[in-house]
Write an enzyme that holds these catalytic residues in place. Structure first.
Site, PDB file in Angstrom:
ATOM      1  N   LYS A  74      87.938  28.341  88.845  1.00 36.34           N
ATOM      2  CA  LYS A  74      86.464  28.280  88.805  1.00 36.34           C
ATOM      3  C   LYS A  74      85.905  28.458  90.197  1.00 36.34           C
ATOM      4  O   LYS A  74      86.507  27.985  91.169  1.00 36.34           O
ATOM      5  CB  LYS A  74      86.012  26.922  88.282  1.00 36.34           C
ATOM      6  CG  LYS A  74      86.161  26.733  86.798  1.00 36.34           C
ATOM      7  CD  LYS A  74      85.325  25.538  86.334  1.00 36.34           C
ATOM      8  CE  LYS A  74      85.372  25.366  84.827  1.00 36.34           C
ATOM      9  NZ  LYS A  74      86.511  24.598  84.345  1.00 36.34           N
ATOM     10  N   GLU A 104      99.306  21.293  79.695  1.00 39.15           N
ATOM     11  CA  GLU A 104      98.956  20.123  80.527  1.00 39.15           C
ATOM     12  C   GLU A 104      97.990  19.187  79.796  1.00 39.15           C
ATOM     13  O   GLU A 104      97.448  19.517  78.741  1.00 39.15           O
ATOM     14  CB  GLU A 104      98.363  20.568  81.867  1.00 39.15           C
ATOM     15  CG  GLU A 104      97.093  21.376  81.719  1.00 39.15           C
ATOM     16  CD  GLU A 104      96.027  21.025  82.758  1.00 39.15           C
ATOM     17  OE1 GLU A 104      95.879  19.840  83.114  1.00 39.15           O
ATOM     18  OE2 GLU A 104      95.320  21.949  83.182  1.00 39.15           O
TER      19      GLU A 104
HETATM   20  N1  PSU Z   1      90.212  23.328  86.663  1.00 40.04           N
HETATM   21  C1  PSU Z   1      89.648  23.521  85.462  1.00 40.04           C
HETATM   22  N2  PSU Z   1      89.955  22.648  84.451  1.00 40.04           N
HETATM   23  C2  PSU Z   1      90.795  21.572  84.644  1.00 40.04           C
HETATM   24  C3  PSU Z   1      91.383  21.390  85.951  1.00 40.04           C
HETATM   25  C4  PSU Z   1      91.065  22.283  86.927  1.00 40.04           C
HETATM   26  O1  PSU Z   1      88.905  24.464  85.271  1.00 40.04           O
HETATM   27  O2  PSU Z   1      91.022  20.788  83.707  1.00 40.04           O
HETATM   28  C5  PSU Z   1      92.332  20.237  86.169  1.00 40.04           C
HETATM   29  C6  PSU Z   1      93.791  20.723  86.077  1.00 40.04           C
HETATM   30  O3  PSU Z   1      94.572  19.711  85.471  1.00 40.04           O
HETATM   31  C7  PSU Z   1      94.181  20.865  87.545  1.00 40.04           C
HETATM   32  C8  PSU Z   1      93.435  19.713  88.141  1.00 40.04           C
HETATM   33  O4  PSU Z   1      95.571  20.796  87.793  1.00 40.04           O
HETATM   34  O5  PSU Z   1      92.173  19.701  87.480  1.00 40.04           O
HETATM   35  C9  PSU Z   1      93.279  19.850  89.652  1.00 40.04           C
HETATM   36  O6  PSU Z   1      92.833  18.648  90.204  1.00 40.04           O
HETATM   37  P1  PSU Z   1      92.809  18.485  91.797  1.00 40.04           P
HETATM   38  O7  PSU Z   1      91.782  19.494  92.267  1.00 40.04           O
HETATM   39  O8  PSU Z   1      92.381  17.072  92.025  1.00 40.04           O
HETATM   40  O9  PSU Z   1      94.184  18.801  92.290  1.00 40.04           O
END
Ligand code: PSU
Ligand code: MN
Length: 320
Positions: free
Chosen positions: A168, A34
């Protein structure tokens, strides 16, 4: 669309690099990666170094890396170095989850794709295995904000296996596992019975299923596919030597959550804000752990993709 194999039915909006297209056409192992982790998950220039490094880890383990992003309004699968640099540059590209794709494509935007958007694009390209660091999930306080990542919905819908190191603890981990269960997502621990908490190997929360090898997991995935079910979430704990003590990280996460609340951060900005704040507050410590667990996931995902493509060549599981 099959989870691996020949690419069919994609038009000018989806651009697969020649290397990735060739590997897919030959039934060789490919691992999707990603790009929101590059654009919004890590600071520059470590984000760029990490993006390059994990592509190399995938290659070292016998698979072809396919980093996925939106570049100039195209869904790109397999990026050149210029595209990686553009995503990593500190001047901010957009963040694309599933709901953003049409608007950003229509306006010719460049964006990092979240786990949800990357899964969707990987499936369109015929890629079935995907490595990342951590997934999005249910945010703390979601019972009032309804802030639940689209990653959890996509995992229920889209037949791609996502290798992560858990989530996390900026998130509500028990609620995240509940929503994954609701969405019918098998959560599979690699050599563990517990869902790992990203920086640490344990969370005290059980996973539904456990495998000890990539070959075992490949058999599970072939069956999931034969049954016509959706995604699989693989929880691969951070290596022992790189893990942080919960006591070290817990206070920092509380501080980051407090700051987000105080500054009124909302919606798609919540996760990037918290990630940046945790990085700032821990200095190099959390970033080093972050890079180590991504490398570990990229290596396992490549081994898995090799096992899945070997299974496919041997005939795979029969469809129901
Ligand atoms: N958690 C991490 N590192 C990240 C992300 C989440 O520890 O880089 C990123 C990933 O791309 C995940 C996104 O899909 O954040 C989720 O965002 P949201 O909570 O807005 O869906
Ligand atoms: Mn959200």
């Amino acid at each position: 669309m099959p989870a691996s194999g020949v690419i069919t039915g994609h038009g000018p909006l989806l651009q697969v690099s020649a290397e990735v297209a060739g590997a897919l056409a030959d039934g060789r192992a490919v691992v999707a990666l990603e790009s929101t982790i590059i654009s919004h998950g890590m600071p520059y220039p470590q984000n760029l170094a990490t993006a390059r490094e994990i592509e190399q880890v995938v290659r070292d383990h016998g698979a072809v890396p396919a980093t996925i992003a939106l570049v100039g309004g195209r869904l790109r699968v397999g990026l050149d170095d210029a595209a990686l640099e553009r995503l990593a540059a500190p001047d901010e590209v957009a963040k694309a989850s599933r709901r953003d794709l049409a608007a950003l494509v229509a306006t010719g935007a460049t964006a990092g794709t979240t786990v949800a958007a990357t899964m969707y694009i990987a499936a369109r390209a015929g890629i079935g295995v995907f490595a990342t660091g951590g997934i999005g999930g249910v945010h703390r306080g979601a019972s009032t904000t309804f802030d639940v990542s689209a990653d959890l919905v996509e995992l229920g819908l889209t037949p791609v296996t996502v290798v992560c190191a858990g989530a996390k603890s900026i998130l509500d981990l028990p609620a995240t596992l509940e929503v994954l269960e609701t969405n019918g997502v098998p959560v599979v621990g690699v050599g563990t019975d517990e869902f790992p908490a990203f920086f640490s190997r344990t969370s005290g929360l059980p996973v539904a299923h456990r495998v000890n090898t990539a070959a075992e997991l490949a058999a599970l995935i072939a069956t999931q596919r034969a049954l016509g079910l959706g995604g699989v979430l693989v929880a691969n704990p951070i290596p022992e030597a790189d893990a942080l003590a919960p006591a070290e990280i817990d206070g920092i996460i509380e501080q980051a959550l407090h700051d987000a609340d105080e500054q009124g951060v909302k919606g798609k900005h919540v996760t990037p804000f918290l990630l940046a704040r945790v990085n700032e507050l821990t200095g190099g410590r959390s970033l080093a752990a972050n890079v180590a667990l991504i490398r570990n996931n990229a290596a396992f995902a490549a081994d898995l993709a090799v096992a899945v493509s070997a299974g496919d060549r041997a005939g795979g599981a029969t469809r129901t």
